[in-house]
Design a protein around this motif. Structure first.
Motif, mmCIF file in Angstrom:
data_model
loop_
_atom_site.group_PDB
_atom_site.id
_atom_site.type_symbol
_atom_site.label_atom_id
_atom_site.label_comp_id
_atom_site.label_asym_id
_atom_site.label_seq_id
_atom_site.Cartn_x
_atom_site.Cartn_y
_atom_site.Cartn_z
ATOM 1 N N PRO A 100 62.291 28.722 -43.934
ATOM 2 C CA PRO A 100 63.321 28.649 -44.977
ATOM 3 C C PRO A 100 64.627 27.995 -44.559
ATOM 4 O O PRO A 100 65.160 27.168 -45.295
ATOM 5 N N SER A 101 65.172 28.335 -43.402
ATOM 6 C CA SER A 101 66.502 27.824 -43.064
ATOM 7 C C SER A 101 66.499 26.336 -42.756
ATOM 8 O O SER A 101 67.562 25.714 -42.680
ATOM 9 N N ALA A 102 65.308 25.733 -42.581
ATOM 10 C CA ALA A 102 65.233 24.301 -42.278
ATOM 11 C C ALA A 102 64.979 23.456 -43.512
ATOM 12 O O ALA A 102 65.167 22.236 -43.473
ATOM 13 N N SER A 170 75.149 28.930 -33.385
ATOM 14 C CA SER A 170 76.592 29.100 -33.395
ATOM 15 C C SER A 170 76.966 30.402 -34.084
ATOM 16 O O SER A 170 76.213 30.911 -34.917
ATOM 17 N N VAL A 171 78.116 30.903 -33.749
ATOM 18 C CA VAL A 171 78.652 32.073 -34.423
ATOM 19 C C VAL A 171 79.465 31.611 -35.626
ATOM 20 O O VAL A 171 80.240 30.648 -35.530
ATOM 21 N N VAL A 245 73.978 32.142 -36.100
ATOM 22 C CA VAL A 245 73.071 31.438 -37.013
ATOM 23 C C VAL A 245 72.687 30.086 -36.409
ATOM 24 O O VAL A 245 73.462 29.480 -35.663
ATOM 25 N N PRO A 246 71.501 29.573 -36.736
ATOM 26 C CA PRO A 246 71.105 28.229 -36.302
ATOM 27 C C PRO A 246 71.894 27.163 -37.059
ATOM 28 O O PRO A 246 72.341 27.390 -38.184
ATOM 29 N N GLU A 247 72.042 26.007 -36.438
ATOM 30 C CA GLU A 247 72.771 24.910 -37.091
ATOM 31 C C GLU A 247 72.171 24.529 -38.436
ATOM 32 O O GLU A 247 72.899 24.212 -39.380
ATOM 33 N N VAL A 298 71.816 16.647 -37.185
ATOM 34 C CA VAL A 298 71.868 18.095 -37.280
ATOM 35 C C VAL A 298 73.281 18.605 -37.105
ATOM 36 O O VAL A 298 73.735 19.503 -37.800
ATOM 37 N N ARG A 299 74.024 18.031 -36.158
ATOM 38 C CA ARG A 299 75.398 18.480 -35.965
ATOM 39 C C ARG A 299 76.253 18.041 -37.145
ATOM 40 O O ARG A 299 76.060 16.982 -37.728
ATOM 41 N N ARG A 300 77.206 18.850 -37.497
ATOM 42 C CA ARG A 300 77.993 18.587 -38.694
ATOM 43 C C ARG A 300 79.413 19.065 -38.472
ATOM 44 O O ARG A 300 79.738 19.646 -37.444
ATOM 45 N N ASP A 301 80.246 18.844 -39.446
ATOM 46 C CA ASP A 301 81.616 19.348 -39.398
ATOM 47 C C ASP A 301 81.588 20.864 -39.232
ATOM 48 O O ASP A 301 80.930 21.559 -39.981
#
Length: 304
Positions: A100-102, A170-171, A245-247, A298-301
């Motif tokens: 789901p989270s992807a 990341s938290v 949580v995952p990115e 995947v990385r974002r603001d």
């Protein structure tokens, strides 16, 4: 040699509880059903059904054969459907699963890549174990999954599990939190926080947090749990606590949330593509290319 009619007879008896009712459901004669059950028994060197006053039921051998029968019959029916669709539309169906989270972050690129390669994707969203079960049973051709020490992955011969990208964990914290937006934060700096966690302590992300916290000398204080990252983010925004949580699951719609990057490089989740032996090299290449291409995005603001 295994005959699909043997498998249909076995499945029908399992579903209907008697040879007579199985014959009616298959629109065969009763002797025909019995013939195919006996042929399957000879092939396996053991009886697959046993009859009594309460009807006909599968033996232990028949029960062991049943899930294979179901998978083979499902796959054979789908093969006919797919080839018919290919003839009619010049496009081949491919069934792919995603956790789901992807979904929102990975699926758009994957779907475009498959369509560009001449495939018509059908998508299923599910948690890790159901996805892997569906691929092994050939109900799915491929699945996007993550590595989990809680649920180690073992696949039969011929199935491939290919690493395609990694995502940081990341938290997330309320935007007014003193550490909001910072990077290189040590986990022990969050030792006094309340945590919003997954629905169960066995959740892989929560398990990673528990292991790291134990190494840092504290036990996370769980304030509330949810199995939905959108709800987790809402709980964080409401001040229930912080969350790991995952990115791919980082929310992009709440101004009250900000990310905290942890110093520990072990806070990472590896994403894999699992494919069944039936997946063509062109479909696998399209999937792998789409997912690896996503890695740079995947990385974002980090500020919301």
């Amino acid at each position: 040699m295994l005959d699909l009619r043997q498998l249909r007879a076995l499945r029908a008896v399992a579903e209907h509880g008697s040879v007579l009712r199985a014959a009616a459901a298959l629109q065969w004669s009763q002797p025909t059903v019995t013939h195919h059950l006996r042929a399957l028994g000879r092939l396996l060197n053991a009886e697959v059904v046993t009859s009594g006053t309460d009807g006909t039921r599968l033996t232990a051998v028949g029960a062991a054969m049943l899930p294979h029968a179901i998978a083979i019959l499902d796959r054979s029916d789908r093969a006919v459907q797919e080839v018919s669709e290919l003839i009619a539309t010049d496009r081949r169906r491919i069934a792919i699963g995603v956790f789901p989270s992807a979904g929102a972050r990975l699926l758009p690129r994957v779907v475009r890549a498959l369509q560009g390669a001449g495939y018509e994707p059908a998508v299923m969203e599910a948690e890790l174990d159901p996805l892997l079960d569906a691929v092994v049973a050939l109900r799915l051709d491929a699945a996007i999954v993550y590595a989990s020490p809680v649920h180690p992955t073992s696949l039969p011969h011929g199935f491939l599990m290919t690493p395609v990208l990694s995502e940081r964990l990341s938290v997330i914290a309320p935007s007014a939190h003193p550490l909001a937006g910072r990077s290189g934060v040590r986990l022990e700096e969050l030792a006094q926080e309340n945590w919003v966690a997954g629905a169960a302590a066995t959740d892989p992300v929560d398990a990673a947090l528990a292991r790291a916290a134990a190494a840092a000398g504290f036990e996370p204080r769980i304030a509330i749990r949810s199995d939905d990252y959108a709800v987790v983010a809402a709980y964080v925004a409401a001040g229930f606590g912080v969350a790991l949580v995952p990115e791919l699951a980082l929310p992009g719609h709440l101004d009250e949330i900000s990310a905290i990057d942890l110093e520990d490089n072990t806070f990472e989740r590896r994403i894999f593509l699992v494919t069944a032996p039936s997946v063509s090299s062109s479909a696998r290449s399209a999937l792998e290319g789409a997912l690896r291409g996503q890695a740079s995005g995947v990385r974002r603001d980090r500020r919301y």
